[in-house]
Each structure stands twice: as C-alpha cells, then as structure tokens.
Design an enzyme around this catalytic site. Structure first.
Site, PDB file in Angstrom:
ATOM      1  N   PRO A 107       0.960  -1.223  -0.173  1.00  0.00           N
ATOM      2  CA  PRO A 107       0.047  -0.144   0.049  1.00  0.00           C
ATOM      3  C   PRO A 107       0.711   1.290   0.025  1.00  0.00           C
ATOM      4  O   PRO A 107       1.909   1.257   0.482  1.00  0.00           O
ATOM      5  CB  PRO A 107      -0.819  -0.189   1.354  1.00  0.00           C
ATOM      6  CG  PRO A 107      -0.095  -1.335   2.230  1.00  0.00           C
ATOM      7  CD  PRO A 107       0.668  -1.990   1.142  1.00  0.00           C
ATOM      8  N   GLY A 111       5.401   3.602   4.489  1.00  0.00           N
ATOM      9  CA  GLY A 111       6.778   4.009   5.245  1.00  0.00           C
ATOM     10  C   GLY A 111       7.895   2.859   4.481  1.00  0.00           C
ATOM     11  O   GLY A 111       8.966   2.714   4.944  1.00  0.00           O
ATOM     12  N   LEU A 112       7.392   2.330   3.524  1.00  0.00           N
ATOM     13  CA  LEU A 112       8.189   1.543   2.806  1.00  0.00           C
ATOM     14  C   LEU A 112       9.050   1.963   1.504  1.00  0.00           C
ATOM     15  O   LEU A 112       9.519   1.432   0.515  1.00  0.00           O
ATOM     16  CB  LEU A 112       7.648   0.260   2.181  1.00  0.00           C
ATOM     17  CG  LEU A 112       6.757  -0.549   3.341  1.00  0.00           C
ATOM     18  CD1 LEU A 112       5.932  -1.856   2.789  1.00  0.00           C
ATOM     19  CD2 LEU A 112       7.999  -1.223   4.324  1.00  0.00           C
ATOM     20  N   GLY A 113       9.012   3.381   1.259  1.00  0.00           N
ATOM     21  CA  GLY A 113       9.630   3.967   0.173  1.00  0.00           C
ATOM     22  C   GLY A 113       8.873   3.988  -0.785  1.00  0.00           C
ATOM     23  O   GLY A 113       9.409   4.217  -2.138  1.00  0.00           O
ATOM     24  N   SER A 115       6.921   5.982  -2.413  1.00  0.00           N
ATOM     25  CA  SER A 115       7.060   7.326  -3.153  1.00  0.00           C
ATOM     26  C   SER A 115       8.119   7.447  -3.735  1.00  0.00           C
ATOM     27  O   SER A 115       8.385   7.888  -5.009  1.00  0.00           O
ATOM     28  CB  SER A 115       6.868   8.704  -2.170  1.00  0.00           C
ATOM     29  OG  SER A 115       5.871   8.327  -1.615  1.00  0.00           O
ATOM     30  N   ALA A 116       9.467   7.064  -3.128  1.00  0.00           N
ATOM     31  CA  ALA A 116      10.773   7.076  -3.963  1.00  0.00           C
ATOM     32  C   ALA A 116      10.820   6.122  -4.723  1.00  0.00           C
ATOM     33  O   ALA A 116      11.622   6.232  -5.865  1.00  0.00           O
ATOM     34  CB  ALA A 116      12.012   6.811  -2.727  1.00  0.00           C
ATOM     35  N   ALA A 117      10.573   4.800  -4.751  1.00  0.00           N
ATOM     36  CA  ALA A 117      10.522   3.720  -5.740  1.00  0.00           C
ATOM     37  C   ALA A 117       9.407   4.089  -7.020  1.00  0.00           C
ATOM     38  O   ALA A 117       9.769   4.082  -8.232  1.00  0.00           O
ATOM     39  CB  ALA A 117       9.779   2.562  -5.117  1.00  0.00           C
ATOM     40  N   ASP A 158      16.125   6.709   1.043  1.00  0.00           N
ATOM     41  CA  ASP A 158      15.198   6.093   0.179  1.00  0.00           C
ATOM     42  C   ASP A 158      15.764   6.071  -1.188  1.00  0.00           C
ATOM     43  O   ASP A 158      15.642   5.467  -1.939  1.00  0.00           O
ATOM     44  CB  ASP A 158      13.795   6.813   0.431  1.00  0.00           C
ATOM     45  CG  ASP A 158      13.139   6.448   1.687  1.00  0.00           C
ATOM     46  OD1 ASP A 158      13.860   6.193   2.446  1.00  0.00           O
ATOM     47  OD2 ASP A 158      11.975   6.633   1.848  1.00  0.00           O
TER      48      ASP A 158
HETATM   49  C1  MEV Z   1      11.943   7.820   5.763  1.00  0.00           C
HETATM   50  O1  MEV Z   1      11.932   6.550   4.975  1.00  0.00           O
HETATM   51  C2  MEV Z   1      12.870   8.055   6.572  1.00  0.00           C
HETATM   52  C3  MEV Z   1      12.995   9.192   7.412  1.00  0.00           C
HETATM   53  O2  MEV Z   1      14.271   8.926   7.898  1.00  0.00           O
HETATM   54  C4  MEV Z   1      13.118  10.587   6.273  1.00  0.00           C
HETATM   55  C5  MEV Z   1      14.152  10.527   5.496  1.00  0.00           C
HETATM   56  O3  MEV Z   1      15.093   9.673   5.604  1.00  0.00           O
HETATM   57  O4  MEV Z   1      14.318  11.280   4.536  1.00  0.00           O
HETATM   58  C6  MEV Z   1      11.977   9.402   8.339  1.00  0.00           C
END
Ligand code: MEV
Length: 328
Positions: A107, A111-113, A115-117, A158
């Site tokens: 989903p 918090g698994l990145g 958006s970056a992926a 990320d």
């Molecule tokens: C996000 O995956 C991790 C944080 O440390 C933000 C970042 O590193 O840019 C919260």
C-alpha cells in the site's frame, strides 16, 4: 513501444529520522516492488494507478508538473511525487509525453519508500520511452530532489536504496553497500494507518527544536547504527535484532510509534523475531522484523493477519530500479 520498469520498496533497519540530521542509517531493498508501465502518449503525461482503495485513479500531468483531472484525495501526496518527477524529467531530458500505469505490491503511505520507488521507476520509464540514457547516479539525485521538493526535508536513504538495491549504509550523500554473511528473513506488517513522511519529519523537527534532549537521542541512534552495520556484515543477526529493538525504543521516544505499531512489534517479538521496530517515518505505516527461521516468520504473519493487520514475509532484494522488458 511499451516499457516496463520495476523498483524495490525498502525497509530501514536502523537510523530513520536521525539520518535527516547527518547520522548514518542502514536500509535494505525488499523483494517487493512497484512497477511502472509506460508508452509514448500525445501531449501530456496520463497517469493511471491502482494504488488507491478507491480503485483505478487517473490523472493528466502537464510538462510543468500541473495535475489536471484528478479525482482521488487519498492519493494526492503520491501524485505530487509523480507530477514533480514528470517536471524534472521534462527539464532534465525533455521527456516524451507518455501514458504511465503505476502498480505496487504494497500500500501507499506505508513507510516502505513507495514514493521514492515510484519516482525512480517513473524517471527511468520516461528516460526509456524518450530514448535517453540516464545513469543510476542521475536517477538517485533526481529522486532525492523530488523528495526534497515534496517533503521539505529528506535524507538520501530512500533515493539510494530504491536506485541501487541491496543493504546500504547511508550517511549524508555518501553510501556504501553492505554484504552480510547471512541474509535474514524479514516480516513487514502494516498498521493500517497511513504514514506521511513529510508530516512526520516536520513533527520530529519541531520536537527537536523544543527539547534539547532530542539531539542526544539522535546521537544514540547514530551510534547504534554503527554497531548494527558491523553485526550485519559479520552475520551476527542476534545483535542486529537487539539493536533494532533498542532503535524502536528510541523511535517511540521521538513519538513516531502508535498503539497499533506497538501491538505489531510485540506480536512479532513473541513470535520469535530477533528484532522488531517501526520502519520509515512512522506515525502509522509499517513495522519490520528480523527472523532467523522462515517457519517463525510465517507464524507471525498468520497471527498478525488474524488480528486484522496486513503482513508478509519478504527477503532482501539485490536489485535497484531496472527495466524489466520492452515490447510493442
Ligand atoms: C523515511 O523513509 C525515513 C526518514 O528518515 C526521512 C528521510 O530519511 O528522508 C523519516
């Protein structure tokens, strides 16, 4: 011509938040992916995505990153990353207008990145459709620029992991692959609450401004990351797990854990995890746990599923963003 690109999601084993302030972090690419399928389009960038629980969502993005015809509030943040990536790709390598279909095995806002992926996969897909060579280092740099614009503050973590894959130690702009003696089994469990990276990074920054002691917590996290890197390299998974548990306690002290994440972490530890912690920005999103034995990991997933959490067993992935195939 149709291009398919995949990019791995990531889990941070230690160091999130502190890494934003120059301390190191250790993260790993997961054998769990986002995919972008791209084809040349007419005059805009048409995005279709299945990331929302509302079903398929469609948006039109202009070369300068304006989102038109957009019907999903819950995906606003993800679409902002895509729109910024489209603008960057137009500026940097004159990207050809394209139709993009975005899919993910996990989903959004977890918090698994994700958006970056997605950003990395969109950039590589647009480069391929436009017949332009972009190096991995350029992709990493562009992903980080997109994250900075959307989030305000961002480390290189990320962007680095989704681009290069494997286990990585990140410190400032520098990074170093880690080759562990033994690959652990990982469990990722979702709290069913969204984790908004920009908002959580801002909250921690405010907390740090108000309380002097927060700098001490960041420093301690930096130190445990150094120890975890050595233990991981040596295959000492027991120590890696213990340090992840300590890191979780310090993340809770930074107010980024939630009641659901605490429950998940306890279930994972009771099921035999060597370590379990919040991963990524927190405030919702996922926890990650390290297991020695796959049977224990599977049992943990069953227990979490019975409690209503989405959980899965995964492994480290050696590959970063890459083209899977092309065809007409
Ligand atoms: C996000 O995956 C991790 C944080 O440390 C933000 C970042 O590193 O840019 C919260």
């Amino acid at each position: 011509m149709r291009i398919s690109v995949k990019a791995p999601l990531k889990a941070i084993l230690a160091g999130e938040h502190a890494v934003v302030y120059g301390y190191p972090a250790v993260a790993v690419a997961l054998d769990t992916y986002v995919r972008v399928v791209a084809e040349p389009g007419d005059d805009s960038f048409r995005v279709e995505t299945e990331l929302s629980c509302e079903g398929d969502v469609m948006a039109d993005i202009t070369r300068d990153g304006n989102v038109k015809d957009f019907r999903s509030e819950s995906l606003r943040e993800e679409l902002t990353y895509v729109a910024t990536a489209v603008r960057k790709a137009s500026e940097e390598f004159d990207a050809h207008p394209s139709n993009l279909r975005i899919m993910s095995e996990a989903p959004a806002a977890s918090g698994l990145g994700t958006s970056a992926a997605i950003t990395a996969a969109v950039l590589l897909a647009l480069a391929e459709v436009s017949n332009v060579d972009v190096s991995r280092e350029e992709i990493r740099k562009l992903v980080r620029e997109v994250e900075l614009e959307v989030q305000g503050k961002a480390s290189w973590t990320d962007a680095t992991v989704v681009t290069y894959g494997g286990f990585v130690r990140v410190s400032g702009r520098e990074f170093k692959p880690i080759e562990p003696e033994r690959d652990p089994v990982l469990v990722v469990a979702h709290s069913q609450e969204p984790s908004r990276t920009g908002e959580m990074v801002r909250r921690v920054a405010e907390f740090r401004e108000r309380l002097g002691i927060v700098d001490g917590i960041m420093k301690l996290i930096g130190k445990l990351v150094e120890d975890l890197e050595v233990a991981l390299h040596d295959g000492d998974l027991r120590t890696v797990g213990e340090l992840m548990n300590v890191n979780h306690g310090l993340l809770a002290a930074l107010n980024v854990s939630t009641r659901a994440l605490e429950e998940i972490v306890n279930v994972l530890r009771n099921a035999g995890a060597l370590g379990a912690k919040v991963t990524g920005a927190g405030g919702g999103g996922c926890a990650v746990a390290l297991f020695e034995r796959e049977e224990d990991a599977k049992r943990a997933v069953e227990t979490l599923s019975a409690l209503g959490y989405e959980a899965f067993v995964t492994r480290p992935s050696p590959c970063g963003v890459k083209t899977e195939g092309s065809g007409s």
